[in-house]
Design an enzyme around this catalytic site. Sequence first.
Site, mmCIF file in Angstrom:
data_model
loop_
_atom_site.group_PDB
_atom_site.id
_atom_site.type_symbol
_atom_site.label_atom_id
_atom_site.label_comp_id
_atom_site.label_asym_id
_atom_site.label_seq_id
_atom_site.Cartn_x
_atom_site.Cartn_y
_atom_site.Cartn_z
ATOM 1 N N CYS A 134 -9.168 5.229 -7.827
ATOM 2 C CA CYS A 134 -8.712 5.076 -6.440
ATOM 3 C C CYS A 134 -7.310 4.486 -6.407
ATOM 4 O O CYS A 134 -7.140 3.274 -6.630
ATOM 5 C CB CYS A 134 -9.680 4.197 -5.666
ATOM 6 S SG CYS A 134 -9.176 3.880 -3.967
ATOM 7 N N CYS A 137 -6.760 1.899 -3.650
ATOM 8 C CA CYS A 137 -7.328 0.581 -3.963
ATOM 9 C C CYS A 137 -6.471 -0.197 -4.955
ATOM 10 O O CYS A 137 -6.290 -1.405 -4.815
ATOM 11 C CB CYS A 137 -8.730 0.740 -4.574
ATOM 12 S SG CYS A 137 -9.847 1.814 -3.680
ATOM 13 N N ASP A 138 -5.951 0.487 -5.978
ATOM 14 C CA ASP A 138 -5.440 -0.211 -7.156
ATOM 15 C C ASP A 138 -3.966 -0.016 -7.459
ATOM 16 O O ASP A 138 -3.455 -0.619 -8.413
ATOM 17 C CB ASP A 138 -6.244 0.235 -8.390
ATOM 18 C CG ASP A 138 -7.727 -0.104 -8.269
ATOM 19 O OD1 ASP A 138 -8.053 -1.053 -7.536
ATOM 20 O OD2 ASP A 138 -8.548 0.572 -8.909
#
Length: 309
Positions: A134, A137-138
Amino acid sequence: MSHIYDIVIIGGGPAGLSAGLYASRAKLDVLVIEKEKFGGQAATTAELENYPGSIENCTGPALVERMRRQAEEFGTTFAKDEIVEVDFSGDIKTLTGRKEEYKSRAVIIATGAEYRLAGFKNEIELRGRGVSYCATCDADFFEGLDVAVIGGGDSAITEALYLTKFAETVTIIHRRDSLRAAKSLQEKAFNNPKIKFIWDTVVEEAKGDEILESLVLRNVKTGEISELAVNGVFVFVGLEPKSDLFKGKVEMDERGYILTDRNMKTNVDGVFAAGDVVQKSLRQVITAASDGAVAAVAAEEYINEKFNK
């Protein structure tokens, strides 16, 4: 007659836990059933900085444990079981688990989805330590660093373009000699100076002591082995909804994602769905939690109208 719950929630990830919290605060009799560990994919995320209010101890496991405890404090009950059959045909829904049978006035499906693994050595061991699924997300963890992206479809190229906002370089590794992504995305990727391409290649192994340091690559045409030094690798080879149990029971799209209206209602009265198992454009902890809240409120309204006349 066996106990009849107001709501049974299948799945104990952020969507299910949020639904449990909202339904329990409405003084409903709520059971959350989870076959594995509570928290879903979030429970395997080492750091989780994009959930509002989660700056302190912002790990996935810590956040979902707080979610679980909060739902429990308001009265949500929990069961570890795997549901293997569902009957949504009557006013009272029947869920058959490996351990017990459960009956409920309403059901919220929150079984989530799972990323397809690329299948290289140490992929699981280094997940959350350089191996990610993701970019949203990261990506910010890799500010100024070198990363790789595995895949050649729309998702892979979209995420690669997003990663260029943070990473120093983004190397797209694709097992074919051309991309499958939309031409407009391909054009953007080819014109981005931060993006490089390695064609006809698969990742054989992720190497690193506790954190990713490099990838071992194999050219599928020549068999040549090489090594690419990277700080992160993002795998985008597909996402699978965990919806097999509900095929033929509720309406789905061609990929198996459950179709709902804006209130998370399926096409079956008394059956709702929330989180990553639902057809939607963004799959994040925050959208799963939002879905769960909406589904719980809609289920409460359904119960009041159907059973409390």
